[in-house]
Design a protein around this motif. Structure first.
Motif, PDB file in Angstrom:
ATOM      1  N   SER A   1       0.798  -1.487   0.303  1.00  0.00           N
ATOM      2  CA  SER A   1      -0.274   0.020  -0.402  1.00  0.00           C
ATOM      3  C   SER A   1       1.046   0.841  -0.060  1.00  0.00           C
ATOM      4  N   VAL A   2       2.235   0.846   0.849  1.00  0.00           N
ATOM      5  CA  VAL A   2       2.706   1.999   1.103  1.00  0.00           C
ATOM      6  C   VAL A   2       4.300   1.656   0.277  1.00  0.00           C
ATOM      7  N   ASP A   3       4.619   2.126  -0.560  1.00  0.00           N
ATOM      8  CA  ASP A   3       6.008   1.152  -0.439  1.00  0.00           C
ATOM      9  C   ASP A   3       7.032   2.086  -0.577  1.00  0.00           C
ATOM     10  N   ASN A   4       7.870   2.602   0.760  1.00  0.00           N
ATOM     11  CA  ASN A   4       9.427   3.014   1.046  1.00  0.00           C
ATOM     12  C   ASN A   4       9.448   4.512   0.187  1.00  0.00           C
ATOM     13  N   ILE A   5       8.505   5.604   1.252  1.00  0.00           N
ATOM     14  CA  ILE A   5       8.356   6.740   0.877  1.00  0.00           C
ATOM     15  C   ILE A   5       9.586   7.858   1.510  1.00  0.00           C
ATOM     16  N   SER A   6      10.004   8.571   2.340  1.00  0.00           N
ATOM     17  CA  SER A   6      10.362   9.065   2.813  1.00  0.00           C
ATOM     18  C   SER A   6      10.570  11.125   1.651  1.00  0.00           C
ATOM     19  N   PHE A   7      10.203  11.823   3.522  1.00  0.00           N
ATOM     20  CA  PHE A   7       9.617  12.539   3.041  1.00  0.00           C
ATOM     21  C   PHE A   7      10.233  14.266   3.974  1.00  0.00           C
ATOM     22  N   ASN A   8      10.277  15.280   4.144  1.00  0.00           N
ATOM     23  CA  ASN A   8      10.025  15.798   5.424  1.00  0.00           C
ATOM     24  C   ASN A   8       9.286  16.931   5.445  1.00  0.00           C
ATOM     25  N   VAL A   9       8.244  17.197   6.210  1.00  0.00           N
ATOM     26  CA  VAL A   9       7.854  18.348   7.161  1.00  0.00           C
ATOM     27  C   VAL A   9       8.133  19.108   7.813  1.00  0.00           C
ATOM     28  N   LYS A  10       8.537  20.697   7.736  1.00  0.00           N
ATOM     29  CA  LYS A  10       8.957  21.814   8.092  1.00  0.00           C
ATOM     30  C   LYS A  10       8.420  21.930   8.975  1.00  0.00           C
ATOM     31  N   GLU A  11       8.230  22.562  10.285  1.00  0.00           N
ATOM     32  CA  GLU A  11       7.871  22.875  11.371  1.00  0.00           C
ATOM     33  C   GLU A  11       6.716  24.585  10.935  1.00  0.00           C
ATOM     34  N   GLY A  12       5.518  23.979  11.133  1.00  0.00           N
ATOM     35  CA  GLY A  12       3.978  25.390  10.747  1.00  0.00           C
ATOM     36  C   GLY A  12       4.388  25.905   9.547  1.00  0.00           C
ATOM     37  N   GLU A  13       4.644  24.774   8.572  1.00  0.00           N
ATOM     38  CA  GLU A  13       4.343  24.640   7.426  1.00  0.00           C
ATOM     39  C   GLU A  13       2.070  23.958   6.913  1.00  0.00           C
ATOM     40  N   ILE A  14       2.515  24.259   5.547  1.00  0.00           N
ATOM     41  CA  ILE A  14       0.846  23.517   5.421  1.00  0.00           C
ATOM     42  C   ILE A  14       1.398  22.412   4.041  1.00  0.00           C
ATOM     43  N   PHE A  15       1.439  21.029   4.836  1.00  0.00           N
ATOM     44  CA  PHE A  15       1.513  20.066   3.366  1.00  0.00           C
ATOM     45  C   PHE A  15       0.752  19.406   2.373  1.00  0.00           C
ATOM     46  N   GLY A  16       0.975  19.634   1.441  1.00  0.00           N
ATOM     47  CA  GLY A  16      -0.503  19.318   0.951  1.00  0.00           C
ATOM     48  C   GLY A  16       0.380  17.825   0.309  1.00  0.00           C
ATOM     49  N   PHE A  17      -0.313  16.668   0.894  1.00  0.00           N
ATOM     50  CA  PHE A  17      -0.312  15.530   0.476  1.00  0.00           C
ATOM     51  C   PHE A  17      -1.336  15.065  -0.492  1.00  0.00           C
ATOM     52  N   LEU A  18      -1.069  14.784  -1.697  1.00  0.00           N
ATOM     53  CA  LEU A  18      -1.702  14.708  -3.031  1.00  0.00           C
ATOM     54  C   LEU A  18      -1.461  12.836  -3.738  1.00  0.00           C
ATOM     55  N   GLY A  19      -2.311  12.520  -3.992  1.00  0.00           N
ATOM     56  CA  GLY A  19      -2.617  11.498  -4.152  1.00  0.00           C
ATOM     57  C   GLY A  19      -3.861  10.464  -4.943  1.00  0.00           C
ATOM     58  N   ALA A  20      -3.990   9.858  -5.876  1.00  0.00           N
ATOM     59  CA  ALA A  20      -5.618   9.259  -6.608  1.00  0.00           C
ATOM     60  C   ALA A  20      -5.883   8.673  -5.094  1.00  0.00           C
ATOM     61  N   ASN A  21      -7.500   8.389  -5.664  1.00  0.00           N
ATOM     62  CA  ASN A  21      -8.111   7.637  -4.799  1.00  0.00           C
ATOM     63  C   ASN A  21      -7.040   6.060  -4.734  1.00  0.00           C
ATOM     64  N   GLY A  22      -7.226   5.069  -3.391  1.00  0.00           N
ATOM     65  CA  GLY A  22      -6.273   3.876  -2.906  1.00  0.00           C
ATOM     66  C   GLY A  22      -4.491   4.523  -3.423  1.00  0.00           C
ATOM     67  N   ALA A  23      -3.893   5.431  -3.288  1.00  0.00           N
ATOM     68  CA  ALA A  23      -2.742   5.817  -3.259  1.00  0.00           C
ATOM     69  C   ALA A  23      -2.054   5.747  -2.568  1.00  0.00           C
ATOM     70  N   GLY A  24      -2.552   5.023  -1.223  1.00  0.00           N
ATOM     71  CA  GLY A  24      -1.838   5.687   0.005  1.00  0.00           C
ATOM     72  C   GLY A  24      -2.060   6.174   1.328  1.00  0.00           C
ATOM     73  N   LYS A  25      -2.745   7.386   0.106  1.00  0.00           N
ATOM     74  CA  LYS A  25      -1.929   8.226   1.465  1.00  0.00           C
ATOM     75  C   LYS A  25      -3.145   7.568   2.416  1.00  0.00           C
ATOM     76  N   SER A  26      -4.483   7.168   2.988  1.00  0.00           N
ATOM     77  CA  SER A  26      -4.498   7.167   3.996  1.00  0.00           C
ATOM     78  C   SER A  26      -3.881   6.601   4.828  1.00  0.00           C
ATOM     79  N   THR A  27      -3.796   5.731   4.242  1.00  0.00           N
ATOM     80  CA  THR A  27      -2.577   4.316   5.195  1.00  0.00           C
ATOM     81  C   THR A  27      -1.986   5.133   5.299  1.00  0.00           C
ATOM     82  N   THR A  28      -0.723   5.912   4.998  1.00  0.00           N
ATOM     83  CA  THR A  28       0.341   6.937   5.521  1.00  0.00           C
ATOM     84  C   THR A  28      -0.611   7.342   6.465  1.00  0.00           C
ATOM     85  N   ILE A  29      -1.153   8.448   6.479  1.00  0.00           N
ATOM     86  CA  ILE A  29      -1.780   9.069   7.791  1.00  0.00           C
ATOM     87  C   ILE A  29      -2.242   8.267   8.560  1.00  0.00           C
ATOM     88  N   ARG A  30      -3.132   6.978   8.537  1.00  0.00           N
ATOM     89  CA  ARG A  30      -2.681   6.052   9.813  1.00  0.00           C
ATOM     90  C   ARG A  30      -1.431   5.829  10.440  1.00  0.00           C
TER      91      ARG A  30
END
Lengths: 307, 376
Positions: free
Chosen positions: A18-47
């Protein structure tokens, strides 16, 4: 300073990745957009980032706590609001705030202060005893966000927070998100509305569990698309698309509303060819043909289709 | 601890908002108790009877009178032949037809034994066999009386065979009212409705509307979530026990002969197992409809039929009897009938109470584990 650091995060359900070896950073205080089609693994990542789903491998630091070894600390330092309305409709505004405040362990003057703040941002001062179920959608959404951050977390996850909300409420909801971000809260948001993604400081795009693009919206538009987009307004759009698809100078076609977008390398010569082909050879009526700045939607579709 | 209190408070606020719920919890048990108390009646009285009296003498009338006076039979028709009898039975007008032969009195006066024919509608086997029992008993009494009268009249010692008569007394329920037996057991059914169904519905509802997801991301621990959900329904269950016991005393005049405290403790143990089932159902159902169907068909109906509530377990085949050992309601019914009707205490009921307690915590423990696993 990063408030979220994701390292090689992977989640498999059986043989399905569902989620394949992803790495990223989110800076403090920023608005970070997490995009992807349905079933791309967004909800799994958030969970996983919320500490409610264990990763198969990899780790992430959320607010400085590891989601693997300190999920409880992660939970206390984040707020979460899902696309489904997550307050109790059969409780009053006050009772909902009291319940979630209590669950987050707030008490005393701090609690009163936060309760006031929630009522203020939701425009519900003096209406504390209304049943939550009777509130209009936009107000409900603001109340839900307010209660999700009642404990003043450093990070808030918003999973498609504006789905099903009218455009005006959506705009004012984004004002609220900006306000949170200005006060130093990191906002991690997923959305299907790509015009909303333009409000994000940084964006990542995932597809089939893999990270396919990251950067600001400007960077995405320039770095990931090195060709020009031509917007064509004509009759028989689908037929026109089928004809243009066969041409070698056309790299990509897609339909945007009533219009046709094509990707080309040289927009000046392409326009001439299109006119000659459609108007000259096939007698289409072309009402408009312009080179446009690609939207995030163009980038999104381009990257997804390439993937 | 505070978190759990917040949870319990929230649940009660939600009850308050849902007046239908209150009606279910407070009035439904009483209504059901009354309905079941009057309807769950297997007493056989006033068996509708038709008489074919070909004898028409004092002798035959004496016996008919005796039957009527017993209260078990009510003579509805006097008819002439079997054709009519058949019609009456087919139409359901009578359950019993008693036929006297022409020579009924002459045989008696000659000191011979006279034959009577009693026909019963066996389609309801239970009623028929009970009614037949009454008939045999009444006829035997009457025939003994005839013999004794004959001896007194003749003034000489006739040679009569010695007889043994059993004087029966029914303890705890002297008039053998089914109601006295059924009503206490209804407490077990009602608790099932209040705790099992409402618990599973309440949890699945949170899943349906999405608040469960919100709760999971808060620092609430799964066990706090479970306890917070179960406490309110335990309290409601206990309240409904009080309501039902009061109604039982007031409406049916059935007092609790034994210890009320013991009754509450056993009810609590029984509720634990129900909450466990409720929790389990809520983990496997996605919608409230599913939870409802599962509660009724997977738990409630088998529990009711196999618990000895309606059918005696002793009559079941061996295999089904084995299954009934796994049914918490079976033990609870023994306990509650024992305490209410017989007034027995822990000295007698300790094994049932212990089994119920162990079952309760085992079911609840595994359901909670399963629930926690599903949450993660």
């Amino acid at each position: 300073m990063h408030s979220i650091t994701v390292n090689n995060l992977t989640k498999k359900f059986g043989s399905f990745v569902s989620v394949d070896n992803i790495s990223f950073n989110v800076k403090e205080g920023e608005i970070f957009g997490f995009l992807g089609a349905n079933g791309a693994g967004k909800s799994t990542t958030i969970r996983m980032l919320c500490g409610i789903l264990e990763p198969t491998s990899g780790d992430a630091l959320v607010g400085g706590f590891s989601i693997n070894s300190e999920p409880d600390k992660v939970k206390s330092s984040i707020g979460y609001m899902s696309q489904r309305f997550s307050l109790y409709n059969d409780l009053t505004v006050q009772e909902n705030i009291d319940f979630f405040g209590g669950v987050y362990g707030l008490s005393g003057s701090n609690f009163r202060e936060r309760k006031n703040w929630v009522l203020e941002i939701a425009n519900l001062k003096g209406k504390e005893n209304l049943l939550t179920g009777l509130l209009p959608g936009g107000i409900k959404q603001r109340l839900a966000l307010g209660t999700a951050v009642i404990h003043n977390p450093k990070i808030v996850f918003l999973d498609e927070p504006t789905s099903g909300v009218d455009p005006i409420s959506r705009r004012s909801f984004w004002d609220l998100i900006n306000q949170l971000s200005e006060e130093g809260t990191t906002v991690f948001v997923t959305t299907h509305y790509l015009e909303e993604a333009e409000f994000c400081n940084n964006i990542i795009l995932i597809n089939a569990g893999k990270l396919v693009a990251e950067g600001t919206s400007e960077e995405l538009k320039t770095n990931y698309i090195n060709h020009k987009i031509i917007d064509i307004e004509c009759d028989r759009t689908v037929e026109a698309m089928e004809i243009l698809e066969k041409e070698t100078f056309v790299l990509d076609t897609s339909i945007f509303g009533n219009n046709l977008h094509i990707s080309v390398l040289d927009d000046v010569s392409a326009k001439k060819s299109v006119l000659a082909l459609l108007e000259g050879k096939h007698s289409f009526r072309i009402r408009k043909i312009d080179t446009i700045v690609p939207t995030l939607e163009d980038v999104f579709i381009h990257l997804i289709e390439k993937g | 601890m505070n978190t759990i209190l917040h949870f319990v408070k929230k649940e009660f606020l939600q009850f308050k908002r849902d007046p239908k719920m209150f009606i279910i919890i407070l009035f439904a048990p009483i209504v059901q108790l009354v309905f079941l108390g009057y309807a769950a009646n297997m007493d056989v009285e006033n068996v509708k009877t038709a008489i074919i009296d070909r004898n028409r003498t004092t002798e035959s009338r004496l016996l008919i009178e005796k039957l009527e006076q017993s209260g078990y039979f009510s003579i509805e028709y006097y008819i002439n032949d079997y054709k009519e009898a058949e019609k009456l039975i087919e139409k359901g007008k009578v359950i019993c037809v008693l036929s006297f032969p022409v020579d009924f009195d002459t045989k008696l006066s000659r000191g011979e034994s006279a034959q009577l024919q009693a026909i019963f509608d066996g389609s309801d086997g239970n009623t028929a066999s009970i009614a037949a029992g009454y008939m045999i008993k009444l006829v035997a009494e009457h025939s003994q009386k005839i013999v004794l009268t004959a001896r007194d009249k003749s003034g000489k010692a006739l040679l009569i065979p010695a007889t043994i008569s059993a004087e029966t007394r029914n303890w705890y329920n002297p008039t053998l009212k089914t109601r006295n037996f059924m009503v206490p057991a209804i407490v077990g059914l009602l608790l099932m409705i209040v705790t099992l169904i409402l618990t599973s519905l309440a949890i699945v509802k949170e899943k349906e509307i999405g608040t469960m997801e919100q709760l999971i991301v808060t620092p609430i621990k799964p066990h706090q979530l479970i306890i917070g959900k179960l406490i309110p329904f335990t309290i409601l269950g206990m309240v409904s026990v009080v309501v039902v016991l009061t109604a039982m005393r007031v409406i049916f005049n059935i007092p609790v002969r034994g210890s009320i405290l013991l009754l509450f403790v056993s009810s609590f143990f029984y509720v634990l197992s129900l909450l466990g089932f409720g929790l389990f159902i809520s983990t496997i159902s996605k919608t409230q409809q599913q939870a409802m169907m599962l509660s009724i068909f997977v738990v409630m109906l088998p529990m009711t039929f196999l618990s000895g509530f309606s059918f005696p377990i002793e009559n079941m085949p061996y295999f089904i009897q084995m299954v009934s050992y796994l049914i918490p309601l079976k033990y609870f019914i023994v306990i509650i009938r024992g305490i209410i009707l017989k007034g027995v205490g822990i000295g007698i009921l300790w094994d049932e109470i212990l089994i119920l307690f162990l079952m309760g915590i085992t079911i609840l423990y595994f359901s909670s584990k399963n629930f926690q696993k599903k949450i993660n």
